[in-house]
Every structure is written in C-alpha cells, then in structure tokens.
Design a protein around this motif. Structure first.
Motif, PDB file in Angstrom:
ATOM      1  N   LEU A  55     -87.186 -54.935 -12.368  1.00 36.99           N
ATOM      2  CA  LEU A  55     -86.420 -55.781 -11.458  1.00 36.99           C
ATOM      3  C   LEU A  55     -85.330 -54.947 -10.803  1.00 36.99           C
ATOM      4  CD1 LEU A  55     -85.942 -59.013 -13.573  1.00 36.99           C
ATOM      5  CD2 LEU A  55     -87.545 -58.645 -11.701  1.00 36.99           C
ATOM      6  N   ILE A  56     -85.099 -55.185  -9.530  1.00 38.51           N
ATOM      7  CA  ILE A  56     -84.049 -54.508  -8.786  1.00 38.51           C
ATOM      8  C   ILE A  56     -83.128 -55.580  -8.218  1.00 38.51           C
ATOM      9  CG2 ILE A  56     -83.533 -53.023  -6.808  1.00 38.51           C
ATOM     10  CD1 ILE A  56     -86.342 -51.824  -7.210  1.00 38.51           C
ATOM     11  N   VAL A  57     -81.826 -55.428  -8.499  1.00 41.58           N
ATOM     12  CA  VAL A  57     -80.829 -56.379  -8.007  1.00 41.58           C
ATOM     13  C   VAL A  57     -80.102 -55.731  -6.836  1.00 41.58           C
ATOM     14  CG1 VAL A  57     -78.779 -57.710  -8.597  1.00 41.58           C
ATOM     15  CG2 VAL A  57     -80.574 -57.367 -10.303  1.00 41.58           C
ATOM     16  N   ILE A  58     -80.051 -56.443  -5.724  1.00 39.43           N
ATOM     17  CA  ILE A  58     -79.410 -55.949  -4.521  1.00 39.43           C
ATOM     18  C   ILE A  58     -78.215 -56.860  -4.236  1.00 39.43           C
ATOM     19  CG2 ILE A  58     -79.729 -55.489  -2.052  1.00 39.43           C
ATOM     20  CD1 ILE A  58     -82.807 -55.481  -2.741  1.00 39.43           C
ATOM     21  N   SER A  63     -71.898 -53.755 -10.727  1.00 40.92           N
ATOM     22  CA  SER A  63     -71.663 -52.631 -11.619  1.00 40.92           C
ATOM     23  C   SER A  63     -72.905 -51.752 -11.617  1.00 40.92           C
ATOM     24  CB  SER A  63     -71.386 -53.151 -13.040  1.00 40.92           C
ATOM     25  OG  SER A  63     -71.371 -52.076 -13.944  1.00 40.92           O
ATOM     26  N   HIS A  64     -72.710 -50.454 -11.653  1.00 40.89           N
ATOM     27  CA  HIS A  64     -73.840 -49.534 -11.663  1.00 40.89           C
ATOM     28  C   HIS A  64     -74.326 -49.222 -13.071  1.00 40.89           C
ATOM     29  CE1 HIS A  64     -72.264 -48.814  -7.572  1.00 40.89           C
ATOM     30  NE2 HIS A  64     -73.545 -48.669  -7.297  1.00 40.89           N
ATOM     31  N   GLU A  65     -73.702 -49.836 -14.060  1.00 42.75           N
ATOM     32  CA  GLU A  65     -74.128 -49.620 -15.440  1.00 42.75           C
ATOM     33  C   GLU A  65     -75.440 -50.344 -15.684  1.00 42.75           C
ATOM     34  OE1 GLU A  65     -71.098 -50.609 -18.232  1.00 42.75           O
ATOM     35  OE2 GLU A  65     -69.546 -49.783 -16.957  1.00 42.75           O
TER      36      GLU A  65
END
Length: 66
Positions: A55-58, A63-65
């Motif tokens: 899954l990719i959240v845009i 947060s990049h963690e």
C-alpha cells in the motif's frame, strides 16, 4: 492510497484505490471528511513476481517513518 493486494487462493492481484477529500472552507470551523475506497481484481500474477501486498499513502504532512 493506492495498492496491490495478494489475496490468498487467488491467481489475480487485487487493485485498491482510495481518495479522501476534506472540505469546510476558510470560514468554516467544522472539518468535513468524505472519501471513497474502490477495489477490483486485476491481471493474473506473473510466475516470476513475488506475491505480496503493498500500500502507498499519498498526502500532505505525512511522517516518513515506516
């Protein structure tokens, strides 16, 4: 959000896409959130592909963690 799901027992990948919209305007003190989540079967997995879900959240201010 966009993603590909590996569903156990299925020879096809499952494509997932979600959209979230926020509204209310500059003068509004209320935040209205609405969204849509869609999914459908995609193509068959290729023999050489690793079958895994991803899954990719845009979005903004994420947060990049991991």
């Amino acid at each position: 959000m966009k993603g590909v799901l590996a569903v156990q027992g299925s020879q096809r990948l499952f494509v997932l896409q979600g959209v979230r919209k926020e509204g209310g305007g500059a003068r509004s003190k209320q935040l209205q959130v609405c969204g849509e989540l869609k999914g459908e079967e995609g193509r068959e997995w290729r023999d050489e592909e690793e079958r895994r879900s991803e899954l990719i959240v845009i979005g903004k201010n994420l947060s990049h963690e991991r």
